[in-house]
Design a protein around this motif. Structure first.
Motif, PDB file in Angstrom:
ATOM      1  N   PHE A 118     -45.006   2.267  61.416  1.00 21.88           N
ATOM      2  CA  PHE A 118     -44.071   2.485  62.700  1.00 21.88           C
ATOM      3  C   PHE A 118     -44.769   3.509  63.493  1.00 21.88           C
ATOM      4  O   PHE A 118     -45.731   4.313  62.891  1.00 21.88           O
ATOM      5  N   ARG A 122     -42.079   9.633  72.263  1.00 19.23           N
ATOM      6  CA  ARG A 122     -40.685  10.491  72.448  1.00 19.23           C
ATOM      7  C   ARG A 122     -40.879  11.338  73.396  1.00 19.23           C
ATOM      8  O   ARG A 122     -42.153  12.214  73.535  1.00 19.23           O
ATOM      9  N   GLN A 128     -35.923  14.168  66.066  1.00 18.83           N
ATOM     10  CA  GLN A 128     -35.311  13.479  64.743  1.00 18.83           C
ATOM     11  C   GLN A 128     -34.803  14.360  63.914  1.00 18.83           C
ATOM     12  O   GLN A 128     -35.234  15.552  63.466  1.00 18.83           O
ATOM     13  N   HIS A 131     -33.649  14.859  57.333  1.00 17.15           N
ATOM     14  CA  HIS A 131     -33.056  14.126  56.382  1.00 17.15           C
ATOM     15  C   HIS A 131     -34.407  14.204  55.124  1.00 17.15           C
ATOM     16  O   HIS A 131     -35.321  14.824  55.005  1.00 17.15           O
ATOM     17  N   THR A 171     -43.175  17.450  64.222  1.00 14.45           N
ATOM     18  CA  THR A 171     -42.753  17.123  62.878  1.00 14.45           C
ATOM     19  C   THR A 171     -42.420  18.528  62.097  1.00 14.45           C
ATOM     20  O   THR A 171     -43.219  19.492  62.126  1.00 14.45           O
ATOM     21  N   PHE A 218     -47.319  13.802  53.731  1.00 14.51           N
ATOM     22  CA  PHE A 218     -46.320  14.023  53.164  1.00 14.51           C
ATOM     23  C   PHE A 218     -45.546  13.290  52.139  1.00 14.51           C
ATOM     24  O   PHE A 218     -45.645  12.162  52.379  1.00 14.51           O
ATOM     25  N   HIS A 224     -37.415  16.760  56.055  1.00 16.80           N
ATOM     26  CA  HIS A 224     -38.253  16.696  57.403  1.00 16.80           C
ATOM     27  C   HIS A 224     -37.557  15.997  58.462  1.00 16.80           C
ATOM     28  O   HIS A 224     -36.408  15.484  58.192  1.00 16.80           O
ATOM     29  N   GLY A 225     -38.142  16.157  59.618  1.00 15.00           N
ATOM     30  CA  GLY A 225     -37.277  15.577  60.807  1.00 15.00           C
ATOM     31  C   GLY A 225     -38.278  16.130  62.035  1.00 15.00           C
ATOM     32  O   GLY A 225     -39.557  16.285  61.670  1.00 15.00           O
ATOM     33  N   SER A 226     -37.834  16.397  63.070  1.00 12.19           N
ATOM     34  CA  SER A 226     -38.433  17.031  64.116  1.00 12.19           C
ATOM     35  C   SER A 226     -37.778  17.971  64.959  1.00 12.19           C
ATOM     36  O   SER A 226     -36.630  18.079  65.071  1.00 12.19           O
ATOM     37  N   ARG A 235     -44.847  12.439  73.067  1.00 12.84           N
ATOM     38  CA  ARG A 235     -45.351  12.718  71.979  1.00 12.84           C
ATOM     39  C   ARG A 235     -45.626  11.319  71.348  1.00 12.84           C
ATOM     40  O   ARG A 235     -44.726  10.512  71.401  1.00 12.84           O
ATOM     41  N   VAL A 239     -46.916   6.479  61.960  1.00  8.52           N
ATOM     42  CA  VAL A 239     -46.759   6.503  60.392  1.00  8.52           C
ATOM     43  C   VAL A 239     -46.883   5.204  59.348  1.00  8.52           C
ATOM     44  O   VAL A 239     -46.239   4.186  59.908  1.00  8.52           O
ATOM     45  N   ARG A 241     -46.433   4.204  55.660  1.00  4.92           N
ATOM     46  CA  ARG A 241     -45.836   4.606  54.582  1.00  4.92           C
ATOM     47  C   ARG A 241     -46.450   4.018  53.181  1.00  4.92           C
ATOM     48  O   ARG A 241     -46.356   2.635  53.189  1.00  4.92           O
TER      49      ARG A 241
HETATM   50  O1  LIG Z   1     -40.678  11.868  64.249  1.00  2.62           O
HETATM   51  C1  LIG Z   1     -41.105  12.763  63.412  1.00  2.62           C
HETATM   52  O2  LIG Z   1     -41.859  13.872  63.623  1.00  2.62           O
HETATM   53  C2  LIG Z   1     -40.661  12.851  61.901  1.00  2.62           C
HETATM   54  C3  LIG Z   1     -40.807  11.374  61.050  1.00  2.62           C
HETATM   55  C4  LIG Z   1     -40.033  11.097  60.030  1.00  2.62           C
HETATM   56  O3  LIG Z   1     -39.164  11.428  60.028  1.00  2.62           O
HETATM   57  C5  LIG Z   1     -40.351  10.196  59.195  1.00  2.62           C
HETATM   58  O4  LIG Z   1     -41.542   9.769  59.030  1.00  2.62           O
HETATM   59  O5  LIG Z   1     -39.677   9.774  58.271  1.00  2.62           O
END
Ligand SMILES: O=C(O)CCC(=O)C(=O)O
Length: 285
Positions: A118, A122, A128, A131, A171, A218, A224-226, A235, A239, A241
């Motif tokens: 994804f 932003r 973000q 979480h 992030t 990571f 994490h979040g932002s 921005r 990502v 995964r």
């Molecule tokens: O938007 C961000 O910088 C964090 C992305 C995120 O939370 C994630 O990849 O799970």
């Protein structure tokens, strides 16, 4: 002899902190190609309210703080296919999942599966929420080191397509929190504020500043979040995964037949392990 997937220092720092920054992971040409896609999608998104499509890429003009959310980016053209097994991170991701060890990989699948691919665009005000974290204990996203090897459930590669510095909504991670046993005391208040919070002001959290073309690797178990974006402009990140090939899709999206037909066998295995099932005579699915 081939270079090791990760240096001793990278292994140490990933184990300790739960993340690594890979400088100049993408070439300038790849960054430009990804930005060209995002330019087109941003234009298309102007006439999308809520969920829509740009080719085989799902575009969610969410209206939420996360911004425009794109799914299935590996469908967006050649550069997005190159990212699937990009040499800057592919071997590292496999190493931290643990499937580069023949004893942990039986060869029936591929060594990894990308269960979500994804991106987000932003703008000012976006963020973000915080979480994850080791205390959550989710197996799918876990950090695990056992018997001298990494066995992580989900290793994320977050790529920056523009520079992300102070005020840009970087992030944020809490280094070491992939191993935490105790819930962060501030998260209770953050959850009460629900979706529209950021990681700003969370004790122990740091911003991961990236230059365009850098990647943040990571383990998803890290908290994490932002940060909230305060600068003008937007921005742009994506990502991919990576998890073990015995996982399944996080969301109901599936790769298109066209994509599967044109990918190399290694890339096809990353987006759809067992593309060709073995079936009894007369059965097609
Ligand atoms: O938007 C961000 O910088 C964090 C992305 C995120 O939370 C994630 O990849 O799970």
């Amino acid at each position: 002899m081939a270079a090791p997937a990760v240096t001793e220092m990278e292994a140490y720092l990933f184990d300790l902190n739960g993340y690594l920054i890979i400088k100049n992971a993408l070439t300038p040409q790849q960054v430009a190609a990804c930005n060209a896609t995002y330019d087109e999608i941003e234009e298309a998104a102007k006439s999308i309210t809520g969920r829509g499509w740009w080719g085989n890429v799902s575009v969610n003009n969410s209206g939420k703080q996360e911004g425009i959310i794109l799914q299935q980016l590996y469908e967006a053209g050649p550069v997005w296919e190159e990212l699937l097994d990009h040499p800057s991170w592919y071997d590292k991701a496999i190493h931290f999942i643990g499937t580069d060890d023949p004893e942990n990989f039986d060869g029936h699948h591929g060594p990894a599966f990308i269960d979500e691919c994804f991106g987000t665009i932003r703008s000012t005000g976006g963020a973000q929420r915080l979480h994850s974290g080791g205390h959550v204990g989710t197996i799918r996203t876990q950090f695990r080191y056992h018997a001298g090897k990494f066995h992580c459930g989900q290793v994320n590669i977050l790529m920056a397509f523009n520079d992300i510095g102070p005020g840009d909504g970087a992030t944020m991670v809490i280094p070491g929190s992939h191993k935490s046993n105790v819930r962060h005391p501030q998260t209770v208040a953050i959850e009460r504020r629900a979706e529209e919070s950021s990681v700003d002001g969370v004790v122990g959290a740091i911003e991961c500043h990236l230059e365009k073309g850098d990647a943040l690797l990571f383990v998803d178990a890290i908290a994490h979040g932002s940060a909230r974006r305060t600068n003008p402009g937007n921005r742009r990140i994506a990502v991919y995964r990576y998890g073990p090939s015995w996982g399944s899709f996080r969301l109901p999206y599936r790769p298109s037949p066209d994509l599967l037909a044109r990918l190399t066998p290694r890339r096809r295995g990353l987006v759809m392990p067992h593309t060709t099932p073995v079936l009894p005579p007369g059965r097609t699915a």
